[in-house]
Scaffold this motif. Sequence first.
Motif, PDB file in Angstrom:
ATOM      1  N   GLN A 195     -11.695  -4.900 -14.553  1.00  0.00           N
ATOM      2  CA  GLN A 195     -12.908  -5.435 -15.175  1.00  0.00           C
ATOM      3  C   GLN A 195     -14.160  -4.902 -14.490  1.00  0.00           C
ATOM      4  N   ARG A 196     -14.103  -4.798 -13.158  1.00  0.00           N
ATOM      5  CA  ARG A 196     -15.254  -4.263 -12.426  1.00  0.00           C
ATOM      6  C   ARG A 196     -15.517  -2.816 -12.828  1.00  0.00           C
ATOM      7  N   ARG A 197     -14.465  -2.022 -12.956  1.00  0.00           N
ATOM      8  CA  ARG A 197     -14.631  -0.625 -13.359  1.00  0.00           C
ATOM      9  C   ARG A 197     -15.151  -0.515 -14.790  1.00  0.00           C
ATOM     10  N   CYS A 198     -14.740  -1.446 -15.659  1.00  0.00           N
ATOM     11  CA  CYS A 198     -15.267  -1.446 -17.026  1.00  0.00           C
ATOM     12  C   CYS A 198     -16.781  -1.650 -17.009  1.00  0.00           C
ATOM     13  N   GLN A 212       0.820  -1.206   0.000  1.00  0.00           N
ATOM     14  CA  GLN A 212       0.000   0.000   0.000  1.00  0.00           C
ATOM     15  C   GLN A 212       0.859   1.263   0.000  1.00  0.00           C
ATOM     16  N   GLU A 213       2.019   1.192   0.632  1.00  0.00           N
ATOM     17  CA  GLU A 213       2.854   2.373   0.760  1.00  0.00           C
ATOM     18  C   GLU A 213       3.864   2.517  -0.369  1.00  0.00           C
ATOM     19  N   TYR A 214       4.388   1.388  -0.878  1.00  0.00           N
ATOM     20  CA  TYR A 214       5.516   1.470  -1.802  1.00  0.00           C
ATOM     21  C   TYR A 214       5.211   0.967  -3.215  1.00  0.00           C
ATOM     22  N   TYR A 215       4.005   0.444  -3.464  1.00  0.00           N
ATOM     23  CA  TYR A 215       3.633   0.079  -4.828  1.00  0.00           C
ATOM     24  C   TYR A 215       3.071   1.324  -5.493  1.00  0.00           C
ATOM     25  N   ALA A 216       3.803   1.884  -6.431  1.00  0.00           N
ATOM     26  CA  ALA A 216       3.475   3.191  -7.008  1.00  0.00           C
ATOM     27  C   ALA A 216       2.488   3.055  -8.160  1.00  0.00           C
ATOM     28  N   GLY A 217       1.272   2.622  -7.854  1.00  0.00           N
ATOM     29  CA  GLY A 217       0.253   2.478  -8.879  1.00  0.00           C
ATOM     30  C   GLY A 217      -1.126   2.684  -8.301  1.00  0.00           C
ATOM     31  N   GLY A 218      -2.069   3.154  -9.133  1.00  0.00           N
ATOM     32  CA  GLY A 218      -3.432   3.356  -8.670  1.00  0.00           C
ATOM     33  C   GLY A 218      -4.337   3.848  -9.784  1.00  0.00           C
ATOM     34  N   TRP A 219      -5.649   3.807  -9.534  1.00  0.00           N
ATOM     35  CA  TRP A 219      -6.648   4.223 -10.524  1.00  0.00           C
ATOM     36  C   TRP A 219      -6.825   5.735 -10.487  1.00  0.00           C
ATOM     37  N   HIS A 220      -7.100   6.303 -11.677  1.00  0.00           N
ATOM     38  CA  HIS A 220      -7.171   7.763 -11.802  1.00  0.00           C
ATOM     39  C   HIS A 220      -8.141   8.124 -12.931  1.00  0.00           C
ATOM     40  N   HIS A 221      -9.431   8.314 -12.610  1.00  0.00           N
ATOM     41  CA  HIS A 221     -10.452   8.750 -13.568  1.00  0.00           C
ATOM     42  C   HIS A 221     -10.539   7.792 -14.766  1.00  0.00           C
ATOM     43  N   GLN A 222     -10.753   8.327 -15.971  1.00  0.00           N
ATOM     44  CA  GLN A 222     -10.834   7.510 -17.184  1.00  0.00           C
ATOM     45  C   GLN A 222     -10.306   8.302 -18.367  1.00  0.00           C
ATOM     46  N   ASP A 223     -10.043   7.590 -19.480  1.00  0.00           N
ATOM     47  CA  ASP A 223      -9.510   8.265 -20.658  1.00  0.00           C
ATOM     48  C   ASP A 223     -10.649   8.864 -21.482  1.00  0.00           C
ATOM     49  N   ARG A 224     -10.314   9.396 -22.652  1.00  0.00           N
ATOM     50  CA  ARG A 224     -11.317  10.071 -23.482  1.00  0.00           C
ATOM     51  C   ARG A 224     -12.416   9.129 -23.967  1.00  0.00           C
ATOM     52  N   GLU A 225     -12.133   7.828 -24.043  1.00  0.00           N
ATOM     53  CA  GLU A 225     -13.112   6.863 -24.521  1.00  0.00           C
ATOM     54  C   GLU A 225     -13.896   6.222 -23.393  1.00  0.00           C
ATOM     55  N   GLY A 226     -13.683   6.707 -22.175  1.00  0.00           N
ATOM     56  CA  GLY A 226     -14.424   6.155 -21.043  1.00  0.00           C
ATOM     57  C   GLY A 226     -13.770   4.954 -20.402  1.00  0.00           C
ATOM     58  N   ARG A 227     -12.592   4.575 -20.881  1.00  0.00           N
ATOM     59  CA  ARG A 227     -11.894   3.444 -20.271  1.00  0.00           C
ATOM     60  C   ARG A 227     -11.327   3.844 -18.906  1.00  0.00           C
ATOM     61  N   PRO A 228     -11.415   2.984 -17.896  1.00  0.00           N
ATOM     62  CA  PRO A 228     -10.751   3.268 -16.623  1.00  0.00           C
ATOM     63  C   PRO A 228      -9.252   3.474 -16.850  1.00  0.00           C
ATOM     64  N   LEU A 229      -8.682   4.432 -16.142  1.00  0.00           N
ATOM     65  CA  LEU A 229      -7.275   4.788 -16.328  1.00  0.00           C
ATOM     66  C   LEU A 229      -6.475   4.370 -15.094  1.00  0.00           C
ATOM     67  N   TYR A 230      -5.442   3.554 -15.329  1.00  0.00           N
ATOM     68  CA  TYR A 230      -4.552   3.126 -14.243  1.00  0.00           C
ATOM     69  C   TYR A 230      -3.180   3.755 -14.469  1.00  0.00           C
ATOM     70  N   ILE A 231      -2.621   4.337 -13.408  1.00  0.00           N
ATOM     71  CA  ILE A 231      -1.319   4.984 -13.500  1.00  0.00           C
ATOM     72  C   ILE A 231      -0.299   4.177 -12.714  1.00  0.00           C
ATOM     73  N   ILE A 283      -6.194  11.461 -23.186  1.00  0.00           N
ATOM     74  CA  ILE A 283      -6.669  11.776 -21.845  1.00  0.00           C
ATOM     75  C   ILE A 283      -7.081  13.239 -21.817  1.00  0.00           C
ATOM     76  N   HIS A 284      -8.205  13.541 -21.212  1.00  0.00           N
ATOM     77  CA  HIS A 284      -8.635  14.933 -21.095  1.00  0.00           C
ATOM     78  C   HIS A 284      -7.595  15.733 -20.323  1.00  0.00           C
ATOM     79  N   ALA A 285      -7.323  16.948 -20.796  1.00  0.00           N
ATOM     80  CA  ALA A 285      -6.267  17.774 -20.213  1.00  0.00           C
ATOM     81  C   ALA A 285      -6.485  18.008 -18.724  1.00  0.00           C
ATOM     82  N   GLU A 286      -7.748  18.089 -18.310  1.00  0.00           N
ATOM     83  CA  GLU A 286      -8.023  18.418 -16.908  1.00  0.00           C
ATOM     84  C   GLU A 286      -7.717  17.271 -15.945  1.00  0.00           C
ATOM     85  N   ILE A 287      -7.458  16.070 -16.452  1.00  0.00           N
ATOM     86  CA  ILE A 287      -7.125  14.967 -15.537  1.00  0.00           C
ATOM     87  C   ILE A 287      -5.674  14.493 -15.696  1.00  0.00           C
ATOM     88  N   ILE A 288      -4.866  15.189 -16.512  1.00  0.00           N
ATOM     89  CA  ILE A 288      -3.445  14.832 -16.601  1.00  0.00           C
ATOM     90  C   ILE A 288      -2.793  15.105 -15.245  1.00  0.00           C
TER      91      ILE A 288
END
Length: 483
Positions: free
Chosen positions: A187-190, A136-155, A290-295
């Motif tokens: 898949q759940r977010r999709c 939780q502390e050191y894995y540098a990944g997580g979900w962040h809104h969605q892309d222009r096509e509505g796909r969930p975005l993982y960073i 990706i929409h500019a406002e969520i970069i």
Amino acid sequence: MSLSGIPKDEYILRFLRARDFNLEKARDMLCQSLSWRKEFQTCVVQPSADGAALTGGLMEDTTARWRSVVVVLGALKSSPAYKHEVAERPNTVESPASSAYSQANLEIRCLQKGPGQVSSQVDSILDSWMPPSCLQEYYAGGWHHQDREGRPLYILRLGYMDTKGLVKALGEEALLRHVLSINEEGQRRCEENTKIFGRPITSWTCLVDLEGLNMRHLWRPGVKALLRIIEVVEANYPETLGRLLIVRAPRVFPVLWTLVSPFIHENTRQKFLVYSGSNYLGPGGLVDYIHAEIIPDFLGGDCLCEVPEGGQVPKSYYQTEAELENADHIRLWADTIYQSAQVFKEAPHEVMIEVVEESSVITWDFDILRGDMVFNIYHSKRTPQPPRKDSPAALPELNNVQLIGRSWTLGVDYSMVESPLTCREGESIQGSHITRWPGLYILQWKACGPTHNRADDVNPSLPGPAHTCKLMYYTELLASHDF
């Protein structure tokens, strides 16, 4: 997957797409995936309709399970997911999908209804898996809104992640389980976004930031763990990745790509977009997807991103020696490609590497297990003579070899090409050197500091823990065109 054990339409479509709607190949891939779900962990067995308990797990009989699957194929052409697929790819989908549908109808006649329902803990991993605090502390990944096509975005901020520390602290299995939970969550977010946007969304987008990526990320057990994760995801989550955006790719990225790309299916590789430097900014870059406002703010956008920043995993999280002894994922891999060596005050350990072409890259990865050492790398104008078997310079039982002769003169016979690096006990070192000339290079580990009890206690033929240093190392030569 549905709780009934019969895959949903969208699930089957992914396997059909992955095998270009070849029914036989899709069936084999799906059956292997269902078998994997059973084998990955003990199944949770649910009672049958008449109250009798099931004796088998998911895919106890993969052929019978496929016969259940083809019922769904029979209704596939009327499903929204299939209609969307035909609308998106009318020239390439209709014919092979119709053929698969016709073949499925023939197999429906052989259908035998199963006695109950089964679900695997992989299917319920979102409810059962709680990432350790280290992840939780050191894995540098997580979900962040969605892309222009509505796909969930993982960073994923891979460059800021201490892959070696995570493997040493958690082991390969915990990392795999965490990545599986990410895929299940995707898949759940999709499914959620399908309801929100009113159209089928069956894949997600991944944005990978490689700033900070260097040779320490090429620690071989860590790469091996990554390859296994890729293999599992490719086989069991086909066509779930809609697009992979790689930004701030450094010079070392081609080395990592050379290692992992053979394990990635060609269809998946075509979804990769790589940006080096800052060319992801502006037209043709992230704003196209990706929409500019969520970069994220760390990429020059205005959106605050709550993805963990990663960082070095404290050694207090590392597994104990006893746990490491039982950690086959580390020990067996290390036994295969890593070598151990002992170093004495008057007997450094040296490794020779022959370079054929300039601009080749010498890489190294080593752990200082005991004592303090100085690491050097030299370019040699002379060819070292192999030590005689009766010479104290050749100690195969101790894995100690000296190549630089006592008569050699620094600056005449050999020259230093990197500044000396002092390495302390317990440290892990990864690095590389881009060669300027072809020829012979010598990597040297030399003892430093108070490693002896007495000044005359330097006879390497009488080793003891009080006057020896020990390391485990791996070296590799990469051709210039791979770097």
